[in-house]
Design an enzyme around this catalytic site. Structure first.
Site, mmCIF file in Angstrom:
data_model
loop_
_atom_site.group_PDB
_atom_site.id
_atom_site.type_symbol
_atom_site.label_atom_id
_atom_site.label_comp_id
_atom_site.label_asym_id
_atom_site.label_seq_id
_atom_site.Cartn_x
_atom_site.Cartn_y
_atom_site.Cartn_z
ATOM 1 C CD GLU A 74 -1.587 -2.368 1.851
ATOM 2 O OE1 GLU A 74 -2.473 -3.157 2.222
ATOM 3 O OE2 GLU A 74 -0.362 -2.604 2.007
ATOM 4 C CE LYS A 131 22.554 -2.552 -2.658
ATOM 5 N NZ LYS A 131 23.131 -3.841 -3.059
ATOM 6 N NE ARG A 185 13.622 -2.342 -7.714
ATOM 7 C CZ ARG A 185 13.200 -3.276 -8.541
ATOM 8 N NH1 ARG A 185 11.932 -3.329 -8.886
ATOM 9 N NH2 ARG A 185 14.045 -4.146 -9.057
ATOM 10 C CB CYS A 186 8.763 -3.693 -3.117
ATOM 11 S SG CYS A 186 8.049 -2.387 -2.109
ATOM 12 C CG HIS A 208 25.788 -3.212 -13.285
ATOM 13 N ND1 HIS A 208 26.250 -1.928 -13.450
ATOM 14 C CD2 HIS A 208 24.699 -3.126 -12.482
ATOM 15 C CE1 HIS A 208 25.456 -1.099 -12.788
ATOM 16 N NE2 HIS A 208 24.522 -1.797 -12.194
ATOM 17 C CG HIS A 224 18.369 4.185 -8.133
ATOM 18 N ND1 HIS A 224 19.537 3.767 -8.712
ATOM 19 C CD2 HIS A 224 17.690 3.062 -7.797
ATOM 20 C CE1 HIS A 224 19.578 2.447 -8.708
ATOM 21 N NE2 HIS A 224 18.482 1.996 -8.160
#
Length: 764
Positions: A17, A116, A521-522, A647, A700
Site C-alpha cells: 500500500e 547499502k 522500490r520493492c 555490473h 534512481h
C-alpha cells in the site's frame, strides 16, 4: 515475567500500500494529506498486528528511508535544499530522489547519495556532513506518531538511530572529521530524549550497529563520551542500546560498560557471545536477546531455542526480553497472504507476522510452562524435522558435479592484455563506447501482459509475440539513439533474480513476499530451499531473437551467482559458499549456450558482491575468495574473443577493488554518478587493468542529466582510467524509469560520448 518486543515492522504493507501511495503522490494524483493518511493507517494496522507485544516500535515507519528520517528529525538538511519552497515532505523527497511531487525539471536538485545498509539489500540515504553542519531538533513528526500509538492503546518504544552510528553512517563532504560534530549532535539528542520523556515514553531503542563493525580507538571513545553525556541527563527515558547483523567481538566490553538501562544482542548472529554478555551485564540492566532470525524466512526451532533460554530466564527473570534479531523490515509481511505457495515448503517458513507469533509462543512457554503451548511446539518441531528429512532438498547429482570443480574451471584461456585486442578486432567499437546496463522501462502494458500470461488469460504464442514486439521496440530505440552495444530490454523479466530463480530447480516463489529495497522500490526475493540445477536454457531464445534484429553487438544479460545468492532467502542448512557454487555452475551453462549461439558480449551482473561482505575486515578474505571464484567459474568457460561484462551498483567498492580486479571481467560497469565519481579515488593507488564504465546517469532519480554534466563526469574518470578503457553508460538498469525520462537522458549520454571522442581526436 519475560517481555517481548520488536525492533521494527515492514513499512510497505501486506499489499504494498505504501509503494502505490508514494508513486501516486509523486505523479500528482493524490495530495500530501492523502499520503499522510495512508501512513497513519498503515502504522495503526501494524501496531494492531503487534498488539501482543509488551512494547510496540514507534519511529520504524518511514515514507522513504529511516536514516533520512533521522536526518529530518535532527533538522539536518543538505545545504542545496535549505530555503526551497514547499513543505517538510517536499524537502524530504528532494533529498531522497532529487525532486518532490510538484517540482519541475528546473527545480530539481541532486539527490542524496544512496548506499547499502550494512550487509543487506536495503539502501539508505547517506547523511552529509561538513564544517557548516548544524542540527536543529525537528521532533513533531515522531511525537505525533508516539501520540497516535498511545491513543490506540499501545505502549510505545521509540526507535531512533544512535548518535555515534548516525555519524558513522554519513560522509564528510569536506575535510571535516565527523566526530568533531558529536558534541553539538548530542545536545540535540538530549532535547529529543527530554521531549520523548515529556510524552510519557519510558523506553527508547537506540540503534548503534556500528558496534558490530571494526572501529578505531577514536570511534570507541566516542561511544563512551556520548553515553556518559546522555546518562547525565536528568529527565530522559530508559535507553536500550541495540545492535544487530553481527557480534560485538572486540567491542563487547565497551558495549557492556556504557551507562544504559538495557542492551540488545543479535542472538542469531552472536549466539556465542550470550555467556560473556550475561557475565558482564550487572544486576540491573535489561538483556534483550534477538532469538528470531529477522533476516531470513525459515521457522525458528522453538524447542532448541527454549532449551537455550530456560537457564537464562531463570537467572534474569523479568530482566530478560525477547525479540527478533533485527528489524523485520528485511522479511515479507505475512505468510497468510500466500495462497499458491508450494505447500510442503510453506510449512517450513515464517514471515514477519509469523515471527511475532513464534515470539509469543516462546514468551508463553517461559512464563507459563511449555505445557501451555504444547501443540504449538509439536507443530513447530514436526515442520523442522520435515524440512531436515525432505528428499527435495538434497540432490546427489548436483553434489557430485560440485565435487568435480577444479581451479582450472575459473581461468580464462588468456590474460586480459591478450584478450582485449581480439575483442576489439571482433567488435570494432569506437572510443568511449556506449551501452546500457540491461533493462528498459517496464511499462504498464508489459506488466499487464506478463500478469495475464501468468494467470492463464494470455496463451503462450500471444505472449511470445507481445514480448518480441517490446524487444524489437527496445532495439530500434537504441539504434536510433546511436548506442554501440545494445541490450534486449528484459521485457520478459519480472526481476533480475526472480526471473532466473523461477527457471532453476531448488527455488520456490511467493506471490506477495515483497521486501523494501529503497523508497517505493520493492523486491520479492526467491526462496532457495534445495540444491540448484538448470534444466534448460533460460535466456537463449530472447537474446538470439534480439541479436537477429541488429548488426550491432547484443549483450546477453545474466545475473551472477553471488547476486542471486545475496538477493534470495537462502537455505541455512549448508554454507552459503556451497549454494553459490551450485548457482555458478548453473549460470555457467547459460553463458556457454549464449556464446555457442553467437552472442559476442555477455554481461553477468554482480550488483550484490559488496553487499555480502562480512562486517568485519578480518572475515572479508574468506568471503571474497569463494565469491570471486564463483563468478570466475560462471564467466570463464568462454573464448578470448567473447567479451565478459559485469555490473555493480550502490555500494562502497574502494576497499575491495583488488577483489573486483581479480574477477577478471573484460568490462565492469559501476555506479558513480550519485557519489560524484568517488569510487575512482581507488584508482589513485591501484592500477585497474581492464575496462570500466563509471555510470554517468543516476537512474534512481527522475532527474534528466545534461550532456555537459555527463561529459564532466567522464573527464573526471579519464583522470584515473585511460580513455581507451572507458565506457559510457548509466548507473543501473532503466526498468523503474519512464520512457519520457530515459530517451532524453540516453540521447544526452550518446552526445556526451560523441563529444568526448572529438575532444580526444583534437588533443591526440
Amino acid at each position: 515475567m519475560i517481555k517481548i518486543h520488536n525492533l521494527g515492522f515492514p513499512r510497505i504493507g501486506a499489499q504494498r500500500e505504501l509503494k502505490f501511495a508514494l508513486e501516486k503522490f509523486w505523479r500528482g494524483e493524490i495530495s500530501e494529506q492523502a499520503l499522510e493518511n495512508t501512513g497513519a493507517e498503515l502504522r495503526a494496522h501494524h501496531w494492531q498486528v503487534q498488539a501482543d507485544l509488551d512494547l510496540v516500535p514507534v519511529g520504524d515507519f518511514s515514507f522513504y528511508d529511516h536514516v533520512l528520517d533521522m536526518s529530518c528529525l535532527l533538522g539536518h538538511w543538505p545545504e542545496r535544499v535549505q530555503g526551497l519552497s514547499g513543505s517538510e515532505l517536499d524537502q524530504y523527497f528532494r533529498v531522497a530522489r532529487g525532486r518532490s511531487a510538484q517540482d519541475s525539471d528546473c527545480q530539481c536538485v541532486a539527490a542524496g547519495e544512496m548506499t547499502k545498509w550494512f550487509d543487506t539489500n536495503y539502501h539508505y540515504i547517506v547523511p552529509e556532513f561538513s564544517a557548516e553542519t548544524a542540527f536543529n531538533l525537528n521532533p513533531q513528526r515522531l511525537l505525533a506518531q508516539v501520540k497516535q500509538a498511545q491513543a490506540l492503546g499501545h505502549t510505545p518504544k521509540v526507535v531512533i538511530q544512535g548518535p555515534v552510528t548516525y555519524l558513522w553512517l554519513g560522509k564528510s563532504k569536506d575535510a571535516t572529521d565527523k566526530l568533531t560534530l558529536l558534541p553539538k549532535l548530542l545536545s540535540v539528542y538530549a532535547q529529543l530524549l527530554h521531549a520523548l520523556a515529556q510524552e510519557g515514553v519510558r523506553w527508547v531503542q537506540v540503534d548503534e550497529s556500528a558496534l558490530v563493525t571494526d572501529l578505531d580507538s577514536q570511534w570507541q571513545q566516542a561511544f563512551t563520551s556520548a553515553y556518559q553525556y546522555l546518562d547525565a541527563l536528568t529527565h530522559k527515558p530508559n535507553l536500550l542500546l541495540t545492535t544487530y547483523f553481527g557480534d560485538l567481538a572486540q567491542h563487547l566490553d565497551l558495549a557492556l560498560s556504557l551507562p544504559v538501562q538495557g542492551i540488545h544482542l543479535d542472538a542469531v548472529k552472536a549466539q556465542h557471545e550470550i555467556t560473556q554478555v550475561l557475565a558482564g551485564l550487572g544486576d540491573e540492566k535489561i538483556l534483550s536477546l534477538g532469538v528470531i532470525d529477522g533476516r531470513n524466512i525459515w521457522k525458528t526451532n522453538l524447542t532448541a531455542t527454549l532449551a537455550a533460554l530456560q537457564p537464562i530466564a531463570q537467572s534474569l527473570g523479568e530482566r530478560l526480553w525477547l525479540a527478533p534479531s533485527c528489524s523485520l523490515l528485511h522479511v515479507p509481511v505475512d505468510l497468510a497472504q500466500e495462497t499458491q505457495l508450494d505447500q510442503e515448503v510453506a510449512t517450513w517458513l515464517a514471515f514477519a507476522v509469523q515471527k511475532l507469533q513464534e515470539l509469543k509462543i516462546l514468551q508463553q512457554a517461559l512464563n507459563h510452562g511449555e505445557a501451555s503451548v504444547a501443540q504449538d511446539l509439536a507443530d513447530n518441531q514436526a515442520a523442522i524435522q520435515a524440512r531436515r528429512q525432505s528428499k527435495r532438498v538434497h540432490k546427489p547429482e548436483v553434489q557430485a558435479r560440485l565435487a568435480r570443480i577444479t581451479p582450472e574451471l575459473g581461468q580464462r584461456l588468456s590474460p586480459y592484455a591478450q584478450r582485449a585486442p581480439q575483442q576489439a578486432q571482433k567488435l570494432k567499437l569506437p572510443l568511449y563506447p556506449t551501452t546500457t546496463i540491461g533493462s528498459f522501462p517496464q511499462t504498464a502494458d508489459i506488466r499487464q501482459a506478463r500478469r495475464d500470461w501468468r494467470l492463464g488469460r494470455l496463451d503462450e504464442p500471444t505472449y511470445q509475440t507481445l514480448m518480441r514486439e517490446q524487444i524489437a521496440h527496445a532495439v530500434k530505440v537504441q539504434e536510433d539513439l546511436g548506442l554501440d552495444v545494445l541490450v534486449h530490454g528484459e521485457a520478459e523479466r519480472n526481476d533480475m533474480v526472480e526471473y532466473f530463480g523461477e527457471q532453476l530447480e531448488g527455488y520456490i516463489f511467493s506471490q506477495n513476499g515483497w521486501v523494501q529495497s529503497y523508497g517505493s522500490r520493492c523486491v520479492k526475493p526467491p526462496i532457495l530451499f534445495g540444491d540448484i540445477e538448470r534444466l534448460q536454457p533460460m535466456t537463449l531464445e530472447w537474446i538470439r531473437y534480439a541479436q537477429s534484429l541488429t548488426d550491432k553487438p547484443m549483450k546477453g544479460m545474466l545475473t551472477g551467482p553471488v547476486t542471486i545468492l545475496n538477493w534470495s532467502f537462502v537455505r541455512d542448512d549448508q554454507p552459503r559458499s556451497t549454494s553459490c557454487y551450485q548457482l555458478a555452475l548453473a549460470i555457467r551453462d547459460e553463458v556457454l549456450d549464449l556464446e555457442a549461439a553467437g552472442i559476442q558480449v555477455i554481461q553477468i551482473d554482480e550488483a550484490a558482491l559488496r553487499e555480502g561482505l562480512p562486517l568485519r575486515a578480518s572475515q572479508w578474505q574468506t568471503y571474497l575468495d569463494w565469491a570471486v571464484q564463483a563468478f570466475r567459474i560462471t564467466a570463464n568457460g568462454v573464448s578470448d574473443q567473447t567479451q565478459i561484462h559485469t555490473h555493480m551498483c550502490y555500494s562502497e567498492f574502494n576497499d575491495i577493488i583488488q577483489a573486483i580486479a581479480a574477477m577478471d571481467a573484460d568490462v565492469i560497469t559501476i555506479e558513480t554518478s550519485r557519489s560524484d565519481m568517488e569510487l575512482l579515488q581507488a584508482f589513485e593507488d591501484f592500477h585497474y587493468p581492464n575496462e570500466i564504465g563509471p555510470g554517468v546517469y543516476d537512474i534512481h532519480s527522475p532527474n534528466i542529466p545534461t550532456q555537459a554534466a555527463m561529459e564532466a563526469l567522464m573527464r573526471k574518470a579519464a583522470d584515473f582510467i585511460p580513455a581507451q578503457r572507458l565506457w559510457v553508460n548509466p548507473d543501473c538498469g532503466l526498468k523503474t524509469r519512464q520512457w519520457s525520462e530515459v530517451l532524453p537522458a540516453l540521447e544526452a549520454m550518446v552526445k556526451a560520448a560523441q563529444a568526448l571522442r572529438v575532444q580526444a581526436q583534437v588533443t591526440a
